[in-house]
Design an enzyme around this catalytic site. Structure first.
Site, PDB file in Angstrom:
ATOM      1  N   LYS A  59       0.853  -1.191   0.000  1.00 17.47           N
ATOM      2  CA  LYS A  59       0.000   0.000   0.000  1.00 17.47           C
ATOM      3  C   LYS A  59       0.887   1.238   0.000  1.00 17.47           C
ATOM      4  O   LYS A  59       1.918   1.272   0.667  1.00 17.47           O
ATOM      5  CB  LYS A  59      -0.861  -0.004   1.272  1.00 17.47           C
ATOM      6  CG  LYS A  59      -1.930   1.088   1.306  1.00 17.47           C
ATOM      7  CD  LYS A  59      -3.144   0.672   0.517  1.00 17.47           C
ATOM      8  CE  LYS A  59      -4.291   1.670   0.690  1.00 17.47           C
ATOM      9  NZ  LYS A  59      -4.076   2.952  -0.014  1.00 17.47           N
TER      10      LYS A  59
ATOM     11  N   CYS B 220      -1.504  10.960  -6.990  1.00 21.92           N
ATOM     12  CA  CYS B 220      -2.550  10.686  -5.987  1.00 21.92           C
ATOM     13  C   CYS B 220      -3.716  11.643  -6.216  1.00 21.92           C
ATOM     14  O   CYS B 220      -3.677  12.789  -5.752  1.00 21.92           O
ATOM     15  CB  CYS B 220      -2.000  10.861  -4.575  1.00 21.92           C
ATOM     16  SG  CYS B 220      -0.822   9.614  -4.112  1.00 21.92           S
TER      17      CYS B 220
END
Length: 314
Positions: free
Chosen positions: A45, A131
């Site tokens: 992650k 992101c």
């Protein structure tokens, strides 16, 4: 001979398929399951310096052809993942995996990369420049001057194998511009694409958005993004220097999708949305399906067709 083997940065993987950062890879249990699976590698992650809860729920919604999400980088913090990959490296010497980092500022990314540089970890790092789901934080990958600045400062000290995860680009000149920048650095790979950011899905019955963060705006993943993903893999493969491998991500549901990513130039593929739905058995299914396609076409390795997409002008 292993038909599905691939090589990135001089390191060989026995399977060209793996998970994408963000899906079923947040906990030690998730990562242990990936280690035991048929995936060729795993990526952790995306880590921030400290543990992060992410955005408020609902933050993901299933769509007929994929999903929309605005997770906001929930993760257990860099120490958690760095400790995991170092321990795994000691248990399974000779294997390479991917440690993903995604600071919300340049200072965060530099601090994390300094920590990784000083550590025992020798595997790949995936620096996330895309992101789309952190409120108030723009995607670095769309600011080409900023990409230059980030990579200048990173490679001023970082000497281990590093790649970057990129957002999707939608103009051919942007392929030219980003490739011209990336080719100036000793990158091991680029991962393309992250989700298509800032989409909006509406529930007509409730007359409401389907996720809470950012007023309902989120990133689209899954089957509907495959044409954009293939365009980006192809566009970058044609422009990046040969030593920068392409990791293709986006819209992979079956072996045909994997085949198409490799045909467009990917050396490895990552699966996100479908892995979230299907779990570990996905990798065995995709490997069987891709192997069947290759056998029918007479291919004995992915290098037989990687990057060999034909156009009408050929």
């Amino acid at each position: 001979m292993n038909m599905l083997a691939t090589t990135i940065g001089g390191r060989t993987f026995n399977n060209c398929m793996m998970n994408a950062a963000g899906i079923r890879c947040q906990s030690k249990q998730d990562l242990d399951a990936l280690v035991q699976s048929d995936a060729g590698a795993y990526v952790t992650k995306s880590a921030t310096p400290q543990k992060r809860a992410g955005n408020p729920s609902p933050r993901m919604h299933t769509l007929p052809h994929g999903s929309i999400n605005s997770m906001g980088l929930p993760n257990n913090g860099l120490d958690y993942y760095l400790n995991y990959v170092i321990a795994d490296q000691q248990k399974r010497p000779g294997t390479t995996n991917f440690l993903s980092v995604a600071g919300t500022s340049l200072a965060d990314n530099l601090a994390m990369l300094h920590q990784i540089q000083a550590s025992e970890y020798t595997g790949f790092v995936e620096l996330n420049l895309s992101c789309p789901n952190v409120p108030g934080k723009p995607q670095v990958g769309y600011d080409f001057d900023r990409v230059h600045t980030v990579l200048d400062q990173v490679f001023d000290f970082y000497t281990k194998p590093l790649g970057v995860k990129l957002p999707p680009y939608f103009d051919l000149v942007h392929f030219d511009q980003i490739a011209a920048i990336l080719n100036q650095y000793p990158l091991t790979f680029v991962n393309s694409i992250n989700s298509i950011g800032n989409a909006l899905v509406v529930d007509p019955q409730s007359e409401q958005v389907v996720i809470r963060p950012k007023g309902g705006y989120g990133g689209i993943g899954g089957a509907s993004v495959k044409p954009t993903a293939l365009a980006n893999v192809r566009g970058l493969a044609l422009r990046l220097k040969p030593e920068i491998a392409i990791v293709g991500t986006g819209g992979i549901l079956n072996g045909v999708d994997v085949f198409e990513h490799i045909l467009c130039g990917a050396s490895m593929v990552q699966i996100g949305t479908q892995f979230g739905y299907e779990g570990i058995p996905l990798f065995d299914r995709l490997a069987t399906e891709l192997t069947d396609i290759m056998k029918k076409k007479g291919y004995t390795s992915i290098d037989d067709f990687r990057g060999k997409l034909k156009t009408f002008d050929d």
